[in-house]
Design an enzyme around this catalytic site. Sequence first.
Site, PDB file in Angstrom:
ATOM      1  N   ARG A   1       0.822  -1.207   0.000  1.00 21.53           N
ATOM      2  CA  ARG A   1       0.000   0.000   0.000  1.00 21.53           C
ATOM      3  C   ARG A   1       0.869   1.274   0.000  1.00 21.53           C
ATOM      4  O   ARG A   1       0.462   2.291  -0.550  1.00 21.53           O
ATOM      5  CB  ARG A   1      -0.951   0.017   1.192  1.00 21.53           C
ATOM      6  CG  ARG A   1      -2.060  -1.038   1.149  1.00 21.53           C
ATOM      7  CD  ARG A   1      -2.877  -1.006  -0.124  1.00 21.53           C
ATOM      8  NE  ARG A   1      -3.903  -2.042  -0.135  1.00 21.53           N
ATOM      9  CZ  ARG A   1      -3.696  -3.305  -0.563  1.00 21.53           C
ATOM     10  NH1 ARG A   1      -2.516  -3.699  -0.984  1.00 21.53           N
ATOM     11  NH2 ARG A   1      -4.701  -4.163  -0.575  1.00 21.53           N
TER      12      ARG A   1
ATOM     13  N   SER B   1      14.660  15.003   3.608  1.00 26.83           N
ATOM     14  CA  SER B   1      15.717  14.057   3.962  1.00 26.83           C
ATOM     15  C   SER B   1      15.124  12.750   4.480  1.00 26.83           C
ATOM     16  O   SER B   1      14.152  12.748   5.229  1.00 26.83           O
ATOM     17  CB  SER B   1      16.620  14.653   5.045  1.00 26.83           C
ATOM     18  OG  SER B   1      17.636  13.723   5.382  1.00 26.83           O
TER      19      SER B   1
ATOM     20  N   GLU C   1       2.050   1.808  -3.395  1.00 23.09           N
ATOM     21  CA  GLU C   1       0.909   2.312  -4.178  1.00 23.09           C
ATOM     22  C   GLU C   1       0.714   3.814  -3.951  1.00 23.09           C
ATOM     23  O   GLU C   1       0.421   4.561  -4.878  1.00 23.09           O
ATOM     24  CB  GLU C   1      -0.338   1.542  -3.753  1.00 23.09           C
ATOM     25  CG  GLU C   1      -1.593   1.933  -4.517  1.00 23.09           C
ATOM     26  CD  GLU C   1      -2.756   1.020  -4.169  1.00 23.09           C
ATOM     27  OE1 GLU C   1      -2.592  -0.213  -4.192  1.00 23.09           O
ATOM     28  OE2 GLU C   1      -3.830   1.548  -3.836  1.00 23.09           O
TER      29      GLU C   1
END
Lengths: 147, 147, 147, 147, 147, 147, 147, 147, 147, 147
Positions: D88, D114, D91
């Site tokens: 996920r 960063s 995604e």
Amino acid sequence: MNRSDVNALILEKKRSHGLRWKEVSAQLGASKEWCTAALLGQMPLSAEQARVITQLLDLPEEAERILQEVPSRGCLSTAVPTDPTIYRFYEILQVYGTTIKELIHEEFGDGIMSAIDFSMDISRVKDEHGDRIKITLNGKYLKYKTY
Amino acid sequence: MNRSDVNALILEKKRSHGLRWKEVSAQLGASKEWCTAALLGQMPLSAEQARVITQLLDLPEEAERILQEVPSRGCLSTAVPTDPTIYRFYEILQVYGTTIKELIHEEFGDGIMSAIDFSMDISRVKDEHGDRIKITLNGKYLKYKTY
Amino acid sequence: MNRSDVNALILEKKRSHGLRWKEVSAQLGASKEWCTAALLGQMPLSAEQARVITQLLDLPEEAERILQEVPSRGCLSTAVPTDPTIYRFYEILQVYGTTIKELIHEEFGDGIMSAIDFSMDISRVKDEHGDRIKITLNGKYLKYKTY
Amino acid sequence: MNRSDVNALILEKKRSHGLRWKEVSAQLGASKEWCTAALLGQMPLSAEQARVITQLLDLPEEAERILQEVPSRGCLSTAVPTDPTIYRFYEILQVYGTTIKELIHEEFGDGIMSAIDFSMDISRVKDEHGDRIKITLNGKYLKYKTY
Amino acid sequence: MNRSDVNALILEKKRSHGLRWKEVSAQLGASKEWCTAALLGQMPLSAEQARVITQLLDLPEEAERILQEVPSRGCLSTAVPTDPTIYRFYEILQVYGTTIKELIHEEFGDGIMSAIDFSMDISRVKDEHGDRIKITLNGKYLKYKTY
Amino acid sequence: MNRSDVNALILEKKRSHGLRWKEVSAQLGASKEWCTAALLGQMPLSAEQARVITQLLDLPEEAERILQEVPSRGCLSTAVPTDPTIYRFYEILQVYGTTIKELIHEEFGDGIMSAIDFSMDISRVKDEHGDRIKITLNGKYLKYKTY
Amino acid sequence: MNRSDVNALILEKKRSHGLRWKEVSAQLGASKEWCTAALLGQMPLSAEQARVITQLLDLPEEAERILQEVPSRGCLSTAVPTDPTIYRFYEILQVYGTTIKELIHEEFGDGIMSAIDFSMDISRVKDEHGDRIKITLNGKYLKYKTY
Amino acid sequence: MNRSDVNALILEKKRSHGLRWKEVSAQLGASKEWCTAALLGQMPLSAEQARVITQLLDLPEEAERILQEVPSRGCLSTAVPTDPTIYRFYEILQVYGTTIKELIHEEFGDGIMSAIDFSMDISRVKDEHGDRIKITLNGKYLKYKTY
Amino acid sequence: MNRSDVNALILEKKRSHGLRWKEVSAQLGASKEWCTAALLGQMPLSAEQARVITQLLDLPEEAERILQEVPSRGCLSTAVPTDPTIYRFYEILQVYGTTIKELIHEEFGDGIMSAIDFSMDISRVKDEHGDRIKITLNGKYLKYKTY
Amino acid sequence: MNRSDVNALILEKKRSHGLRWKEVSAQLGASKEWCTAALLGQMPLSAEQARVITQLLDLPEEAERILQEVPSRGCLSTAVPTDPTIYRFYEILQVYGTTIKELIHEEFGDGIMSAIDFSMDISRVKDEHGDRIKITLNGKYLKYKTY
């Protein structure tokens, strides 16, 4: 003009005519699943279906011939799909791939579920906790041949 | 000993005990689809289920604890599966992936079929031209949130 | 004209109109995160939003219809992103992927954080050693179903 | 014995001691996110932390030294993760990658967040429609240098 | 018109004007390394620099705006570069990658060399056995944060 | 026993002897960069160096012979490195690859920087805003031959 | 117009002029191997050579300048070539790669055969059992430097 | 024991016996190129050769049988080789692949150079500017059949 | 105009002329298998064949010359084909690849089946349980040379 | 013990018993093609066949059970095979893949050749110019279903 141009044109015309896949499919006399796949470039149309869709969407004459040819199949632009709606089915394969294999073999023996003599149905299941999508895959069992 | 060792052991014991997935599943009190996936390493067992399977298959005590942990999911050793029985489902994705997406969006709007709040059923359909395999995927429709 | 053409056009028009994503988003009545994703081609607009953006950026009429369709999602042109600003998030996944998994399971049990019922917020945190970027991911916990 | 052996041993010992990541982290005097990452092999421990964990989990003496070395980072075994809980987040990168880039640049200018001067927090948000997972990424803004 | 079009145009104009990177860079008031990277599409120009280069190379007005936007970085068309001049640096990474890591950690502790707060210098070293190329990479040491 | 076994053994012995790369290198009579690469498996040792290191680290006799053989070079386990300290150098290639190519060609003509007649130096640059890492790559210019 | 356009134009003009590579090469005053590589886009031409080829093939003036620039090298569109005539050389690498390495090291010590200070010759060897192709690769031995 | 085990054993024994490929090859009565390839696992030995090498290197009896079987060929562990000595030949393919194809077709017509009816020779060419490596590939021209 | 343009044109003209491959092949005086491959861009035509097809399909004059050149072979756009009709042959390779190798070696010794001195025949086999496709591959046995 | 262990054992025993595939196959009562594939791990044996092979090759009792299970198919360790004997068949797919597709569709309509209801025959064809290998693929035509 090739199939890919026709596919793009179909999407444009469908949009400008304000049509839905179900409406288009009804004209073609086949299921919404098969018709949508065909109009997205995965199935050839019959001569009659090609004539109907050409008229319905004002496609050029050449499209009518192109739509009757067997297309080069494959709709994913990467081996692992990136679109979440499509990815979930790849995920099901990652989680259940070996399970499906084991259970087909346990029930039927050594063989596969055909993806050619195959049909699919997508429907809504009413549910008070939120409606559900039911997808039924139905393919002929093909037994591995020993020779 | 890790989950992967336990998975291999389960396959060996199941074989030497001459058990079928359906029989094992019956002992665990869940569907054959979910149980097989679990015993192939894709789902964690409940404490009770872990106890049952450990006894049934004479697994070592450590396995009982390991089986209750959430596994790292993914059963395919290559992005595109090579086994034909499993490949056919990847092929269905290549042929019908965009179709499924279009029809889900047309019927439900922008969203996906959940692969988490999800169940699967694999069954035989008697057919005089050769029996068929019916696989039903049933997942909750999840709507994309706008915020 | 397809969604990809519209995306390119939006970027051109935004540039020539000298607009910022926050300004554009304010017109659409949604968060800057969701709106930017939508205008970069990852979310469909509502009919009202499509009308607003078409007027704001002088887009052609066809774009208004296209923007209401669910797009094919995925904005990375390679599996591993090459742009450093985007790569850092892939790197976080390489360093913290298994950590996130372990802590979600420890706190919630077997399940995932939804990427559909999901929102994101990007904001500045003032800091005397150099300002910081804070990105909050907020997704519904979805429990794996046993059946 | 190398770091990978130590990681496996830590998981075994944590399981047999029935410990949770939060409990282990409390002993190490750092956040549960950082400690879990460290014990999964992504961060080096301080001499003191290495001593504590070695005692807590009955690790061999060599492990104490190994845990203080900077590890080779990277926890995904494939470029695109297969485990759904981890996927996920990949995604989210596919859907929001370019959005995050645009909004960082609009707010801060040309630079990155960063992933080194960075912290992460994972917490539960109570919600009557189902609890939510909130993950906060907090990294220093680093400006691209012109020279 | 997008950044990629502008990059191609810059190469054409530079060629037809018979200019060298050093000459172009001198006009922009920055190092030849940074300027060349910028004009090859990897860095945004300041408003002033964009104005200068647009006049110097007779670029269209739109290019001036495009050059001020942060580009999507990444100049290699394959993960492993095919051009031998570029490949040698990938090869150095294959031979010295772990060495660089070990020596940075031994000298500085757990951290990285920034590729953002970074500069590069390419120069000729006279040598009677054949001149040598000296490339100096200079980046800020960034320490991994424990939290 | 092969080179890979020897590499692992060297790391173990270096750790248990509490040695640093600089100390080990001093014994071998070559730069810390070359020696570290050699001991990480990327360079063959001379007979004398192999003897020294074998005694220093109590390696088995066979290792002394193996260390004198030219190894199969390549230290990255994936084409794109996952470890952040190493990745930054890949990133520099993504951002500056074509720039390096252009500037080498502009200054020297058609050719490459040798990665064989090559040396590297890694050093600390004191800086009040935070120390910097300076890496100097120094390779012979090799001109493409026309024939 | 870029190098890729020029390459395509050269192929078209060579065809319409009915020229052979050997004839074209004779005009350029270099071997057929080097010239063919150059005209396929892998080598820069000298000013004189660029003038000659531009006249010989009626190329546009801009092409003359482009042909003098160092091209981005790499003629294979996939990492593993698909064309059988080219593939055989990749196959030779699969079968003899480690052999070549061992024999170079045994004869010369630790080093490589240069692909820069390099020439190639392709010729026919008459043979009564069917003529043979002889390809001679000739590259300077470059010794790995210890420093 | 399989071929891969035998290959490793041959390398160990060759090392401990202090033998060179040329010496070993002389015993087998074939060229150093073919013999080295065979002993690195790419060619089957004749019964006589297998007997000789088994005695020469004190290999177990089973090895003698294994060495007579046709091996599974392919010596590169990645599609693009990482070792610089081997990579240069891949690079030659990237630079000269299409050139080789064009010149074979111009001289011979449509066909390939066989990699089966093939021999290779690696030798030293004395040169005052540094010795050179000459590799001669010699393969039968095979004409594409029209039918 | 290049071969790829000619290929597309041939497909268009074949369609608009309503021709079948068998009919076109009959005109070219070669098998349907070879001719179809040639017209799909995988084989060069003879001068006579090129003249015939150019007239038959009303192709431009330049096409006649292009069709006589040896094409760059390879008709699959991905390493693993996605089209099911083509994929089945890749699957056969996955299931029978090592079997074919073993049986060729057992019957013929160390060698291959030529894919150059090769012909293919595709025909229908009447069968009451459903007609079958018979594909005969016929290639010269080529023996690996020892030298 | 798993199927992969059994496969390795079968190869060892076949070698030490000095058996050929044809001899082994004769014992199993099926074609040499099917039996070889089965014993290389691609097909399950019947109970009777498993008993026969276990006795013939002195396999352990567990092997008899394992050999009756449907294996996970796929014998290539890379997507593109590296062994030349096997590669030629991949090459045939690269050259003739689209041809096979076109001719199957022209003769049969939209469908595939089954790789399940399939048999293969490998035989020698005597030829004075060198014997030939004939491989016959015979699969049922499966028609794509419209629904």
